[in-house]
Design a protein around this motif. Sequence first.
Motif, short mmCIF file in Angstrom:
data_model
loop_
_atom_site.label_atom_id
_atom_site.label_comp_id
_atom_site.label_asym_id
_atom_site.label_seq_id
_atom_site.Cartn_x
_atom_site.Cartn_y
_atom_site.Cartn_z
N VAL A 49 -0.42 -3.90 -7.41
CA VAL A 49 -1.83 -4.26 -7.60
C VAL A 49 -2.32 -3.67 -8.92
N HIS A 50 -3.44 -4.19 -9.38
CA HIS A 50 -4.04 -3.71 -10.62
C HIS A 50 -4.70 -2.36 -10.38
N PRO A 51 -4.81 -1.55 -11.44
CA PRO A 51 -5.53 -0.27 -11.30
C PRO A 51 -6.95 -0.51 -10.79
N GLY A 52 -7.38 0.37 -9.89
CA GLY A 52 -8.73 0.27 -9.33
C GLY A 52 -8.82 -0.63 -8.11
N TRP A 53 -7.71 -1.25 -7.73
CA TRP A 53 -7.68 -2.13 -6.55
C TRP A 53 -7.26 -1.34 -5.32
N ILE A 54 -7.67 -1.82 -4.15
CA ILE A 54 -7.14 -1.33 -2.87
C ILE A 54 -5.94 -2.20 -2.55
N GLY A 55 -4.82 -1.60 -2.27
CA GLY A 55 -3.62 -2.34 -1.91
C GLY A 55 -3.01 -1.76 -0.66
N GLU A 56 -2.88 -2.58 0.39
CA GLU A 56 -2.37 -2.09 1.67
C GLU A 56 -1.53 -3.13 2.38
N CYS A 57 -0.65 -2.64 3.22
CA CYS A 57 0.05 -3.49 4.18
C CYS A 57 -0.66 -3.27 5.51
N GLY A 58 -1.22 -4.34 6.07
CA GLY A 58 -1.93 -4.20 7.34
C GLY A 58 -2.65 -5.48 7.71
N ASP A 59 -3.22 -5.46 8.89
CA ASP A 59 -3.93 -6.62 9.43
C ASP A 59 -5.25 -6.81 8.68
N PHE A 60 -5.40 -7.97 8.06
CA PHE A 60 -6.60 -8.28 7.28
C PHE A 60 -7.46 -9.35 7.93
N SER A 61 -7.16 -9.72 9.17
CA SER A 61 -7.88 -10.83 9.80
C SER A 61 -9.39 -10.57 9.87
N PHE A 62 -9.80 -9.31 10.01
CA PHE A 62 -11.22 -8.98 10.10
C PHE A 62 -11.96 -9.29 8.80
N LEU A 63 -11.25 -9.44 7.70
CA LEU A 63 -11.88 -9.73 6.41
C LEU A 63 -12.10 -11.23 6.17
N PRO A 94 -1.46 -16.79 7.69
CA PRO A 94 -1.39 -16.19 6.35
C PRO A 94 -0.73 -14.82 6.36
N LEU A 95 -0.02 -14.54 5.26
CA LEU A 95 0.59 -13.23 5.08
C LEU A 95 -0.13 -12.41 4.01
N PHE A 96 -0.95 -13.07 3.20
CA PHE A 96 -1.56 -12.40 2.06
C PHE A 96 -3.07 -12.61 2.01
N TYR A 97 -3.76 -11.57 1.58
CA TYR A 97 -5.21 -11.60 1.39
C TYR A 97 -5.50 -10.99 0.02
N VAL A 98 -6.18 -11.77 -0.83
CA VAL A 98 -6.52 -11.31 -2.17
C VAL A 98 -8.00 -11.59 -2.40
N ASN A 99 -8.77 -10.54 -2.62
CA ASN A 99 -10.20 -10.68 -2.85
C ASN A 99 -10.51 -10.15 -4.26
N PHE A 100 -10.69 -11.07 -5.20
CA PHE A 100 -10.99 -10.68 -6.57
C PHE A 100 -12.38 -10.06 -6.69
N PHE A 134 -6.32 -6.16 -2.03
CA PHE A 134 -5.07 -6.90 -1.81
C PHE A 134 -4.45 -6.36 -0.53
N MET A 135 -4.21 -7.24 0.44
CA MET A 135 -3.54 -6.84 1.67
C MET A 135 -2.46 -7.85 2.01
N HIS A 136 -1.48 -7.40 2.75
CA HIS A 136 -0.42 -8.31 3.19
C HIS A 136 0.12 -7.85 4.54
N MET A 137 0.81 -8.77 5.20
CA MET A 137 1.45 -8.47 6.47
C MET A 137 2.93 -8.86 6.41
N ASP A 138 3.52 -8.68 5.25
CA ASP A 138 4.94 -8.98 5.02
C ASP A 138 5.71 -7.68 5.22
N ASP A 139 5.94 -7.36 6.50
CA ASP A 139 6.55 -6.08 6.87
C ASP A 139 7.86 -5.84 6.12
N GLY A 140 8.03 -4.59 5.71
CA GLY A 140 9.26 -4.20 5.03
C GLY A 140 9.23 -4.47 3.53
N ARG A 141 8.19 -5.07 3.03
CA ARG A 141 8.04 -5.33 1.59
C ARG A 141 6.88 -4.48 1.08
#
Length: 192
Positions: A157-171, A133-139, A144-151
């Motif tokens: 993301v919506h206001p009030g959301w956490i949005g990051e590029c990084g490893d989300f496997s621990f979630l 997976p490249l994307f993690y979305v937890n409503f 919102f996290m992704h591992m699509d480097d360079g993008r």
Amino acid sequence: MNQEVFDDLWDGEKSIGFFVHSGKCFWVIDEKRNFILDADISLRASLANGTITTAQYERSCQKFREGILKITAENFQNYLHGSSAQLLLPSDLQGFIGGEPDVFKRIENYYLTGHGLDSELFKRANVIRSRLPLFYVNFDRKIFMHMDDGRFHEEYVHPGWIGECGDFSFLIPARERYWVEAGNDFWKVRFL
């Protein structure tokens, strides 16, 4: 699953995303661009800087994800039932990674010694990587996290959301980690 899906993942046409909605987990294959939460941010920026016309903006609003510009907890089920999203069942994920114990041993040996990474092993590892997976979305938690480097998907993301590029496997819960086969955790191919 069929070879066309694997080819689309390999070509980068499509990606895999993990969603959490009302405490339930969902695996989805879709086009990369469809994983951003708020496409209107991008479209309005293009309109403001003159990259697109008002008519092009309006057409894009109607066409993008069949008119779902913003994926929210309220319309998530509509997104899942759209024509582009393909929901994966647990049975679809069994053997999905196509990992081979020999490949895993060779990758671990490379990490340990720095030797043995040849073009054939690198290609086999990238085939496996394309099925991760490249994307993690937890409503539920508004993450919102992704591992699509360079993008910069995190900018949409919506206001009030956490949005990051990084490893989300621990979630991702252990029971959902289809890339662990016979105790071999193929997630590590991401870092070759």
